[in-house]
Design an enzyme around this catalytic site. Structure first.
Site, short mmCIF file in Angstrom:
data_model
loop_
_atom_site.label_atom_id
_atom_site.label_comp_id
_atom_site.label_asym_id
_atom_site.label_seq_id
_atom_site.Cartn_x
_atom_site.Cartn_y
_atom_site.Cartn_z
N SER A 182 -0.81 0.58 -8.35
CA SER A 182 -0.01 0.65 -9.61
C SER A 182 -0.73 -0.39 -10.25
CB SER A 182 1.44 0.29 -9.51
OG SER A 182 1.97 0.38 -10.87
N TYR A 209 7.76 -5.28 -6.18
CA TYR A 209 7.01 -3.97 -6.41
C TYR A 209 5.61 -4.50 -6.91
CZ TYR A 209 5.81 0.79 -7.94
OH TYR A 209 5.24 2.04 -8.24
N ALA A 210 5.45 -5.32 -7.64
CA ALA A 210 3.98 -5.97 -8.27
C ALA A 210 3.54 -6.56 -7.09
CB ALA A 210 4.15 -6.49 -9.60
N ALA A 211 4.15 -7.31 -6.33
CA ALA A 211 3.43 -8.02 -5.25
C ALA A 211 3.02 -6.87 -4.09
CB ALA A 211 4.78 -9.00 -4.66
N ALA A 212 4.16 -6.20 -3.71
CA ALA A 212 3.46 -5.16 -2.89
C ALA A 212 2.08 -4.30 -3.45
CB ALA A 212 4.69 -3.88 -2.64
N LYS A 213 2.18 -3.87 -4.69
CA LYS A 213 1.01 -3.00 -5.06
C LYS A 213 -0.32 -3.95 -5.10
CE LYS A 213 3.05 0.78 -5.60
NZ LYS A 213 3.02 1.76 -4.50
P1 NAP Z 1 8.89 9.39 -6.27
O1 NAP Z 1 8.95 10.36 -6.96
O2 NAP Z 1 10.05 8.58 -5.98
O3 NAP Z 1 8.38 9.87 -4.73
C1 NAP Z 1 8.06 8.84 -3.67
C2 NAP Z 1 8.30 9.88 -2.48
O4 NAP Z 1 8.26 8.80 -1.07
C3 NAP Z 1 9.47 10.44 -2.11
O5 NAP Z 1 9.36 11.53 -1.55
C4 NAP Z 1 10.41 9.53 -1.13
O6 NAP Z 1 11.48 10.05 -0.36
C5 NAP Z 1 9.24 8.97 -0.46
N1 NAP Z 1 9.61 7.87 0.36
C6 NAP Z 1 10.16 6.73 -0.17
N2 NAP Z 1 10.43 5.86 0.98
C7 NAP Z 1 10.10 6.51 1.99
C8 NAP Z 1 10.11 6.02 3.36
N3 NAP Z 1 10.47 5.13 3.91
N4 NAP Z 1 9.38 7.00 4.40
C9 NAP Z 1 8.77 8.04 3.98
N5 NAP Z 1 8.95 8.55 2.62
C10 NAP Z 1 9.39 7.64 1.63
O7 NAP Z 1 7.46 8.56 -6.52
P2 NAP Z 1 6.21 8.76 -7.26
O8 NAP Z 1 6.47 8.64 -8.57
O9 NAP Z 1 5.74 10.30 -6.98
O10 NAP Z 1 5.33 7.86 -6.68
C11 NAP Z 1 4.43 7.91 -5.71
C12 NAP Z 1 3.64 6.62 -5.41
O11 NAP Z 1 2.71 6.31 -6.71
C13 NAP Z 1 4.45 5.44 -5.17
O12 NAP Z 1 3.81 4.71 -4.11
C14 NAP Z 1 4.47 4.88 -6.51
O13 NAP Z 1 4.81 3.31 -6.14
C15 NAP Z 1 3.31 5.11 -7.03
N6 NAP Z 1 3.20 5.00 -8.71
C16 NAP Z 1 4.12 5.72 -9.41
C17 NAP Z 1 3.88 5.52 -10.67
C18 NAP Z 1 4.85 6.30 -11.55
O14 NAP Z 1 4.82 5.86 -13.02
N7 NAP Z 1 5.75 7.38 -11.17
C19 NAP Z 1 2.94 4.36 -11.35
C20 NAP Z 1 2.31 3.59 -10.47
C21 NAP Z 1 2.34 3.88 -9.15
P3 NAP Z 1 12.78 9.93 -0.94
O15 NAP Z 1 13.09 10.76 -2.00
O16 NAP Z 1 13.61 10.15 0.46
O17 NAP Z 1 13.16 8.36 -1.18
#
Ligand code: NAP
Length: 251
Positions: free
Chosen positions: A145, A158-162
């Site tokens: 991220s 979150y920032a630490a993990a990313k």
């Molecule tokens: P999202 O809509 O919340 O989708 C994340 C998915 O991961 C969900 O289907 C969730 O399932 C699943 N998940 C969470 N914990 C899990 C676990 N322990 N085991 C299996 N599946 C799990 O997020 P998104 O916005 O699409 O983001 C996807 C990725 O991009 C993430 O890594 C996020 O950090 C990164 N990202 C997002 C943004 C943004 O602005 N959206 C920006 C930068 C980076 P549940 O619904 O059951 O929790």
């Protein structure tokens, strides 16, 4: 010239891809010819995902697996190998946020975010590496991220993990580059998904004003970047962090 974006014959595992960014990534890779495998925590989400993929004409293989459960992750990889085939492309997409100012951030919220966003990506990477080494081919793409480089008040965990994902990817990239395996990160900016829809509308508008492109990103913006890194066109790109953020951060 053959289509160098083609993923024909490749098997791609995208974690947490029932909806959101992961779903868009999987759809794009399926369009390019890949067989799609995904997981989610709950059966009902997997079922929903399978239906959503089917509506797009995609026959996705969905599995229930909590990526923070190491035994379950190893079992998942074995099961996919048995039922679908060896994983050629891994996209560590599953992620969560538990935002709180550092002063009030609980151990639990810290641990949960590190476990899901960082440790799970490592465990999955380790699990797919051996067969990729044997195949002399692999693509590992980790969803970092912009906040991994920029920081963000309220997101120390979150920032630490990313940021951790970036160091992990660069290290593994050096270990496996000679075997035809690339390991890269995508660093999305603010993307229009459930994760950012959790913010108040006024905060989303303020966010958009800070972005030179003047809009949040769409999930397809991320899918395009993943498609590139997964393709033959990116065979010589490894240990890279590809920002997809509308110009929000160029550091
Ligand atoms: P999202 O809509 O919340 O989708 C994340 C998915 O991961 C969900 O289907 C969730 O399932 C699943 N998940 C969470 N914990 C899990 C676990 N322990 N085991 C299996 N599946 C799990 O997020 P998104 O916005 O699409 O983001 C996807 C990725 O991009 C993430 O890594 C996020 O950090 C990164 N990202 C997002 C943004 C943004 O602005 N959206 C920006 C930068 C980076 P549940 O619904 O059951 O929790």
């Amino acid at each position: 010239m053959s289509n160098m974006f083609s993923l024909e014959g490749k098997i791609a595992l995208v974690t947490g891809a029932s909806y959101g960014i992961g779903f868009a990534i999987a759809c794009a890779m399926s369009d390019a010819g890949a067989t799609i495998v995904f997981n989610d925590i709950k059966q009902e989400l997997v079922d929903k995902g399978i239906t959503a993929y089917a509506e797009k004409g995609i026959k996705a293989h969905g599995y229930v697996c909590d990526v923070t459960d190491e035994a379950a992750v190893n079992a998942l990889v074995a099961k996919i190998e048995e039922e679908v085939g060896v994983i050629d492309i891994l996209v560590n997409n599953a992620g969560i946020t538990r935002d709180m100012l550092a002063m009030r951030l609980s151990d639990e919220a810290w641990d949960a975010v590190i476990a899901t966003n960082l440790t799970a990506a490592f465990v999955l990477t380790r699990a797919v590496l051996r067969p990729m080494m044997k195949a002399r081919f692999g693509r590992i793409i980790n969803m970092s991220s912009v906040v991994g480089s920029m920081g963000n008040a309220g997101q120390a965990n979150y920032a630490a993990a990313k940021a951790g994902l970036i160091g992990m990817s660069k290290s593994v990239a050096q270990e496996v580059a000679s075997r035809g395996i690339t390991v890269n990160c995508i660093a999305p900016g603010f993307i229009d998904t459930d994760m950012t829809r959790a913010l108040a509308e006024s905060d989303r508008e303020k966010l958009a004003e800070r972005i030179p492109a003047r809009r949040l990103g769409q999930t397809d913006d991320i899918a395009g970047a993943v498609l590139y890194l997964a393709s033959d066109l990116a065979a010589y790109v490894t240990g890279a962090v590809l920002p997809v953020n509308g110009g929000l951060f160029m550091g």
